[in-house]
Design a protein around this motif. Structure first.
Motif, PDB file in Angstrom:
ATOM      1  N   GLY A   1       0.784  -1.230   0.000  1.00  0.00           N
ATOM      2  CA  GLY A   1       0.000   0.000   0.000  1.00  0.00           C
ATOM      3  C   GLY A   1       0.814   1.277   0.000  1.00  0.00           C
ATOM      4  O   GLY A   1       0.260   2.374   0.069  1.00  0.00           O
ATOM      5  N   ALA A   2       2.143   1.144  -0.076  1.00  0.00           N
ATOM      6  CA  ALA A   2       3.009   2.330  -0.054  1.00  0.00           C
ATOM      7  C   ALA A   2       3.053   3.006  -1.418  1.00  0.00           C
ATOM      8  O   ALA A   2       3.033   2.348  -2.453  1.00  0.00           O
ATOM      9  N   LYS A   3       3.160   4.333  -1.362  1.00  0.00           N
ATOM     10  CA  LYS A   3       3.336   5.149  -2.578  1.00  0.00           C
ATOM     11  C   LYS A   3       4.788   5.595  -2.719  1.00  0.00           C
ATOM     12  O   LYS A   3       5.318   5.718  -3.826  1.00  0.00           O
ATOM     13  N   ASP A   4       5.439   5.869  -1.587  1.00  0.00           N
ATOM     14  CA  ASP A   4       6.855   6.244  -1.552  1.00  0.00           C
ATOM     15  C   ASP A   4       7.566   5.347  -0.548  1.00  0.00           C
ATOM     16  O   ASP A   4       6.970   4.911   0.445  1.00  0.00           O
ATOM     17  N   ALA A   5       8.864   5.103  -0.788  1.00  0.00           N
ATOM     18  CA  ALA A   5       9.627   4.249   0.129  1.00  0.00           C
ATOM     19  C   ALA A   5      11.106   4.557   0.021  1.00  0.00           C
ATOM     20  O   ALA A   5      11.586   5.043  -1.008  1.00  0.00           O
ATOM     21  N   LEU A   6      11.829   4.254   1.096  1.00  0.00           N
ATOM     22  CA  LEU A   6      13.285   4.420   1.095  1.00  0.00           C
ATOM     23  C   LEU A   6      13.934   3.308   1.895  1.00  0.00           C
ATOM     24  O   LEU A   6      13.292   2.628   2.702  1.00  0.00           O
ATOM     25  N   GLN A   7      15.244   3.143   1.672  1.00  0.00           N
ATOM     26  CA  GLN A   7      16.031   2.162   2.404  1.00  0.00           C
ATOM     27  C   GLN A   7      16.660   2.804   3.626  1.00  0.00           C
ATOM     28  O   GLN A   7      17.313   3.836   3.530  1.00  0.00           O
ATOM     29  N   LEU A   8      16.466   2.173   4.778  1.00  0.00           N
ATOM     30  CA  LEU A   8      17.213   2.543   5.976  1.00  0.00           C
ATOM     31  C   LEU A   8      18.476   1.681   6.029  1.00  0.00           C
ATOM     32  O   LEU A   8      18.786   0.972   5.081  1.00  0.00           O
ATOM     33  N   ASP A   9      19.211   1.733   7.122  1.00  0.00           N
ATOM     34  CA  ASP A   9      20.444   0.965   7.242  1.00  0.00           C
ATOM     35  C   ASP A   9      20.113  -0.526   7.220  1.00  0.00           C
ATOM     36  O   ASP A   9      19.275  -0.993   7.982  1.00  0.00           O
ATOM     37  N   GLY A  10      20.791  -1.266   6.345  1.00  0.00           N
ATOM     38  CA  GLY A  10      20.515  -2.689   6.195  1.00  0.00           C
ATOM     39  C   GLY A  10      21.695  -3.550   6.577  1.00  0.00           C
ATOM     40  O   GLY A  10      22.500  -3.189   7.433  1.00  0.00           O
ATOM     41  N   GLY A  11      21.826  -4.710   5.922  1.00  0.00           N
ATOM     42  CA  GLY A  11      22.900  -5.639   6.251  1.00  0.00           C
ATOM     43  C   GLY A  11      22.767  -6.154   7.668  1.00  0.00           C
ATOM     44  O   GLY A  11      21.656  -6.379   8.168  1.00  0.00           O
ATOM     45  N   GLY A  12      23.899  -6.298   8.348  1.00  0.00           N
ATOM     46  CA  GLY A  12      23.890  -6.804   9.718  1.00  0.00           C
ATOM     47  C   GLY A  12      23.272  -5.859  10.715  1.00  0.00           C
ATOM     48  O   GLY A  12      22.986  -6.251  11.850  1.00  0.00           O
ATOM     49  N   SER A  13      23.043  -4.596  10.299  1.00  0.00           N
ATOM     50  CA  SER A  13      22.396  -3.627  11.199  1.00  0.00           C
ATOM     51  C   SER A  13      20.883  -3.772  11.208  1.00  0.00           C
ATOM     52  O   SER A  13      20.221  -3.288  12.129  1.00  0.00           O
ATOM     53  N   ALA A  14      20.325  -4.388  10.157  1.00  0.00           N
ATOM     54  CA  ALA A  14      18.869  -4.509  10.055  1.00  0.00           C
ATOM     55  C   ALA A  14      18.321  -5.308  11.226  1.00  0.00           C
ATOM     56  O   ALA A  14      18.750  -6.435  11.488  1.00  0.00           O
ATOM     57  N   SER A  15      17.367  -4.717  11.938  1.00  0.00           N
ATOM     58  CA  SER A  15      16.820  -5.398  13.107  1.00  0.00           C
ATOM     59  C   SER A  15      15.431  -4.869  13.427  1.00  0.00           C
ATOM     60  O   SER A  15      15.209  -3.660  13.458  1.00  0.00           O
ATOM     61  N   MET A  16      14.527  -5.773  13.659  1.00  0.00           N
ATOM     62  CA  MET A  16      13.169  -5.439  14.082  1.00  0.00           C
ATOM     63  C   MET A  16      12.833  -6.303  15.297  1.00  0.00           C
ATOM     64  O   MET A  16      12.998  -7.520  15.256  1.00  0.00           O
ATOM     65  N   GLU A  17      12.408  -5.663  16.350  1.00  0.00           N
ATOM     66  CA  GLU A  17      12.017  -6.397  17.557  1.00  0.00           C
ATOM     67  C   GLU A  17      10.590  -5.997  17.931  1.00  0.00           C
ATOM     68  O   GLU A  17      10.238  -4.818  17.902  1.00  0.00           O
ATOM     69  N   ILE A  18       9.790  -6.996  18.248  1.00  0.00           N
ATOM     70  CA  ILE A  18       8.378  -6.783  18.567  1.00  0.00           C
ATOM     71  C   ILE A  18       8.085  -7.393  19.933  1.00  0.00           C
ATOM     72  O   ILE A  18       8.528  -8.514  20.230  1.00  0.00           O
ATOM     73  N   LYS A  19       7.371  -6.660  20.743  1.00  0.00           N
ATOM     74  CA  LYS A  19       7.035  -7.135  22.073  1.00  0.00           C
ATOM     75  C   LYS A  19       6.252  -8.444  21.983  1.00  0.00           C
ATOM     76  O   LYS A  19       5.274  -8.550  21.244  1.00  0.00           O
ATOM     77  N   ASN A  20       6.721  -9.427  22.733  1.00  0.00           N
ATOM     78  CA  ASN A  20       6.079 -10.749  22.794  1.00  0.00           C
ATOM     79  C   ASN A  20       6.102 -11.504  21.468  1.00  0.00           C
ATOM     80  O   ASN A  20       5.324 -12.428  21.260  1.00  0.00           O
ATOM     81  N   GLU A  21       7.000 -11.120  20.556  1.00  0.00           N
ATOM     82  CA  GLU A  21       7.143 -11.822  19.283  1.00  0.00           C
ATOM     83  C   GLU A  21       8.623 -12.141  19.076  1.00  0.00           C
ATOM     84  O   GLU A  21       9.502 -11.417  19.550  1.00  0.00           O
ATOM     85  N   SER A  22       8.905 -13.210  18.340  1.00  0.00           N
ATOM     86  CA  SER A  22      10.280 -13.569  17.995  1.00  0.00           C
ATOM     87  C   SER A  22      10.357 -13.751  16.494  1.00  0.00           C
ATOM     88  O   SER A  22       9.709 -14.634  15.939  1.00  0.00           O
ATOM     89  N   ILE A  23      11.158 -12.899  15.819  1.00  0.00           N
ATOM     90  CA  ILE A  23      11.175 -12.962  14.360  1.00  0.00           C
ATOM     91  C   ILE A  23      12.574 -13.121  13.766  1.00  0.00           C
ATOM     92  O   ILE A  23      12.705 -13.601  12.645  1.00  0.00           O
ATOM     93  N   SER A  24      13.626 -12.712  14.459  1.00  0.00           N
ATOM     94  CA  SER A  24      14.977 -12.770  13.895  1.00  0.00           C
ATOM     95  C   SER A  24      15.566 -14.171  13.962  1.00  0.00           C
ATOM     96  O   SER A  24      15.351 -14.896  14.927  1.00  0.00           O
TER      97      SER A  24
END
Length: 294
Positions: A254-277
């Motif tokens: 659903g995005a119209k515009d997008a950009l890249q943030l820091d990726g590679g080994g720095s890419a990280s997403m953490e969610i409360k009560n979830e395990s994804i990495s």
């Protein structure tokens, strides 16, 4: 004579080890072989995104979608934030965390999530290791604004994501192709690398690679934020994505515009009560998160 025999035996052993290593490498590559790409660096014969986008609400105004394609393999997770909801945007570092030399202590996204009691947290602006990788200090590269205060200057060639306060404790998000375009009234801004989706058009890149990615997109009304985290550090678990593939996935969300943030080994997403990495993320210089307003 004895020395010659020993030398030949050692040579035979080394050759055997070489061919064993070569065979293992060939097996590994064949197991995670990548399908043919077109000129736009988007794989054509695989499913990069779900046919049905079944979002899971993890908090009021925040939803999660996790996608796995085992045949590639590929794993990515996306958070959708309704910026019209009463949510509090917070980020690290604050002005008190930055030293006189412009550095701040590295922090993992998981550490910040726990410290801030947020719903989720992600890494953002790229950084350098001014005192070496073994040192805990980091230095931001690109624009960073925290509560209206510029804590790291803009880099003209890179893009940025900016947030503006609206009525009733809500936000509007805007993506700028150049960080110097971000106006002074931005409450928060995070520098990235390049714009990958502009006015619903995927931006082509000359070179490509499959890697871990952190990318963000916004919808046409600028009131929905899409955050894509794709894992690519362990290729047998997930091969990663190209810039153009990230743009395509965000566009489909659903995005119209997008950009890249820091990726590679720095890419990280953490969610409360979830395990994804599926790998241990490094300490980074810049993190943002959302939490409920009570």
């Amino acid at each position: 004579m004895k020395n010659i025999i020993l030398f030949k035996r050692a040579l035979v052993i080394k050759l055997k080890l070489f061919f064993i290593t070569l065979s293992c490498l060939f097996f590994f590559i064949s197991c995670v072989s990548l399908p043919t790409l077109k000129d736009n660096h988007i794989r054509q014969n695989i499913q990069l995104y779900p046919e049905q986008w079944n979002w899971k609400e993890i908090s009021s105004g925040i939803s999660l979608l996790s996608y796995i394609e085992k045949n590639i393999p590929l794993k990515w997770d996306m958070i959708m934030v309704d910026l019209k909801q009463n949510l509090d945007l917070i980020s690290y570092p604050s002005i008190n965390d930055i030293k006189s030399d412009g550095t701040n202590k590295g922090l993992t996204v998981k550490e910040f999530l726990k410290q801030s009691d947020s719903i989720f947290a992600v890494n953002a602006t790229p950084f350098l290791y001014p005192k070496g990788r073994l040192n805990s200090q980091r230095k931001l590269v690109g624009l960073y604004i925290n509560q209206g205060i510029v804590l790291s200057p803009a880099v003209e060639k890179y893009a940025a994501l900016a947030f503006f306060s609206t009525e009733n404790s809500t936000y509007k998000a805007v993506i700028y192709d150049s960080q110097i375009q971000v106006p002074n009234n931005a409450e928060y801004a995070f520098g990235g690398f390049f714009t990958i989706l502009k006015d619903n058009q995927i931006i082509p890149f000359k070179n490509y690679s499959f890697d871990s990615r952190m990318a963000v997109g916004i919808n046409e009304n600028q009131d929905k934020l899409y955050i894509l985290f794709c894992q690519g550090e362990r290729k047998t678990k997930s091969t990663g994505l190209t810039f153009e593939e990230c743009a395509l996935i965000l566009q489909k969300a659903g995005a119209k515009d997008a950009l890249q943030l820091d990726g590679g080994g720095s890419a990280s997403m953490e969610i409360k009560n979830e395990s994804i990495s599926n790998y241990k993320a490094r300490s980074v210089a810049n993190i943002f998160a959302f939490k409920d307003i009570f």
